[in-house]
Design a protein around this motif. Sequence first.
Motif, short mmCIF file in Angstrom:
data_model
loop_
_atom_site.label_atom_id
_atom_site.label_comp_id
_atom_site.label_asym_id
_atom_site.label_seq_id
_atom_site.Cartn_x
_atom_site.Cartn_y
_atom_site.Cartn_z
N TYR A 180 0.84 -1.20 0.00
CA TYR A 180 0.00 0.00 0.00
C TYR A 180 0.87 1.25 0.00
O TYR A 180 1.76 1.35 0.86
CB TYR A 180 -0.94 0.00 1.22
N PRO A 181 0.65 2.19 -0.94
CA PRO A 181 -0.38 2.20 -1.97
C PRO A 181 -0.35 0.91 -2.80
O PRO A 181 0.72 0.46 -3.21
CB PRO A 181 -0.04 3.42 -2.82
N PHE A 233 -3.09 -0.08 8.93
CA PHE A 233 -1.72 -0.51 9.18
C PHE A 233 -1.56 -1.02 10.62
O PHE A 233 -0.89 -2.03 10.86
CB PHE A 233 -0.75 0.65 8.93
N ALA A 234 -2.16 -0.34 11.57
CA ALA A 234 -2.08 -0.77 12.97
C ALA A 234 -2.74 -2.13 13.16
O ALA A 234 -2.22 -3.01 13.86
CB ALA A 234 -2.71 0.27 13.87
N VAL A 280 -0.45 -4.91 11.68
CA VAL A 280 0.67 -5.27 12.56
C VAL A 280 0.17 -6.13 13.72
O VAL A 280 0.81 -7.12 14.10
CB VAL A 280 1.39 -4.01 13.07
N ALA A 281 -0.98 -5.78 14.29
CA ALA A 281 -1.55 -6.58 15.38
C ALA A 281 -1.88 -8.00 14.91
O ALA A 281 -1.64 -8.98 15.63
CB ALA A 281 -2.79 -5.89 15.93
N PHE A 282 -2.40 -8.12 13.69
CA PHE A 282 -2.73 -9.43 13.12
C PHE A 282 -1.46 -10.27 12.95
O PHE A 282 -1.43 -11.45 13.35
CB PHE A 282 -3.42 -9.22 11.76
N ALA A 297 6.55 2.49 10.71
CA ALA A 297 6.23 3.56 11.65
C ALA A 297 5.19 3.15 12.68
O ALA A 297 4.99 3.84 13.68
CB ALA A 297 5.73 4.79 10.88
N VAL A 298 4.53 2.02 12.48
CA VAL A 298 3.49 1.56 13.40
C VAL A 298 4.15 1.01 14.67
O VAL A 298 5.09 0.23 14.59
CB VAL A 298 2.63 0.47 12.74
#
Length: 397
Positions: free
Chosen positions: A175-176, A189-190, A193-195, A223-224
């Motif tokens: 992404y894009p 995005f957050a 990352v958790a997934f 950056a997350v």
Amino acid sequence: MQVSVASRLHHTQEYYFSQKLREIDGLNKAGAPVINLGIGSPDMPPHPRVIAALTTAAQLPNTHAYQNYKGVPVLRQAMANWYQRFYGVVLNPEAEVLPLLGSKEGIIHISMTFLEAGDEVLIPNPGYPAYRAAAQLSGAIPVDYDLTAANHWLPDLEALAQQDLSRVKLMWVNYPHMPTGTPPDAAFFARLVAFATAHDILLVHDNPYSFILNQDPPQSLLAVPGAREVVLELNSLSKSHNMAGWRVGMLLGRADLLQEVLRFKSNLDSGMFLPVQLAAIEALQLDESWYAELNAHYAARRELVFELLETIGCSFTRQQVGLFVWAAIPAGYADGFALSDELLHTARVFLTPGGIFGTNGSGFIRVSLCQTTEVLQAALGRIRAARVQPSFTTSDS
């Protein structure tokens, strides 16, 4: 003597564009020149300072030797500075930045480093075909995850979490997004990352389009918060700096993971030509005005592509970013291949059928912005002359 082909190639076909370019070349030689709006190869040159840096360095007598596999320290520092300045990500240039001979190289390097027979890899459908090919070449099993217009071309992470993910080792995201032009989203995005953290999956973000027609600041998955444990990111100067043929990419992330990739890479290729590295440093130091000027050209081209697609009768959203426009085909065509072939043979204009990116792309076509406004106007004229009639109009949904 008969030489058998290695089994690793049994499921890997010749790249679609490699085949199609031969057909287009044949039409050109037969006196029917084709306007190719299929491939995302930037047609504009790099900044003059970049070319001057290459020329100056290439004329020196001591810049032509083999180079370090990790690139020169000043290049890694420039890449780290670029990430901090534009993405807000702080990286250790010695350990968390690995220059590559283009980011496509990184796709196979990562796959061969971390995957083996029996591992599963989550592949976006639609998505860049190289992800699937690299998984197959490594002996791993590609597993599609669906991207659909109904879900704004984002994966349904809740549905994925209900599947058996015990053998999934790696997930490709982009992404894009290419080919759909879906922009990045910080909240998504957050969740991503958790997934990956919850399911112990290495998340690889392929991020070459973040500067092209993106109204928001460029975003990096690194950056997350918490991403450093589960994310590697690929980036490139091909699109952002018009340096596709220069083959300057980078892999960023955890030092221990990059060291393992380097172990594979060092057995496969050599270091980047030093004058190219020095020119890349100049490119990475360009300010915001470079990207603004680049995007002004692409914005004008995109308006013409929108007009071209309306003429054909396609539907699309104008909220796309990146180097392409993605559009649903009009009623009456079996798939994007049928529409693409019709335009090629009646109007001598080539558009990419969406089906090459996966089954979820079969009802779509993709148009590149890598042609001048004059060429795009000529393509529009040809299509109008071929009397391709629209059957419905655009959607801003």
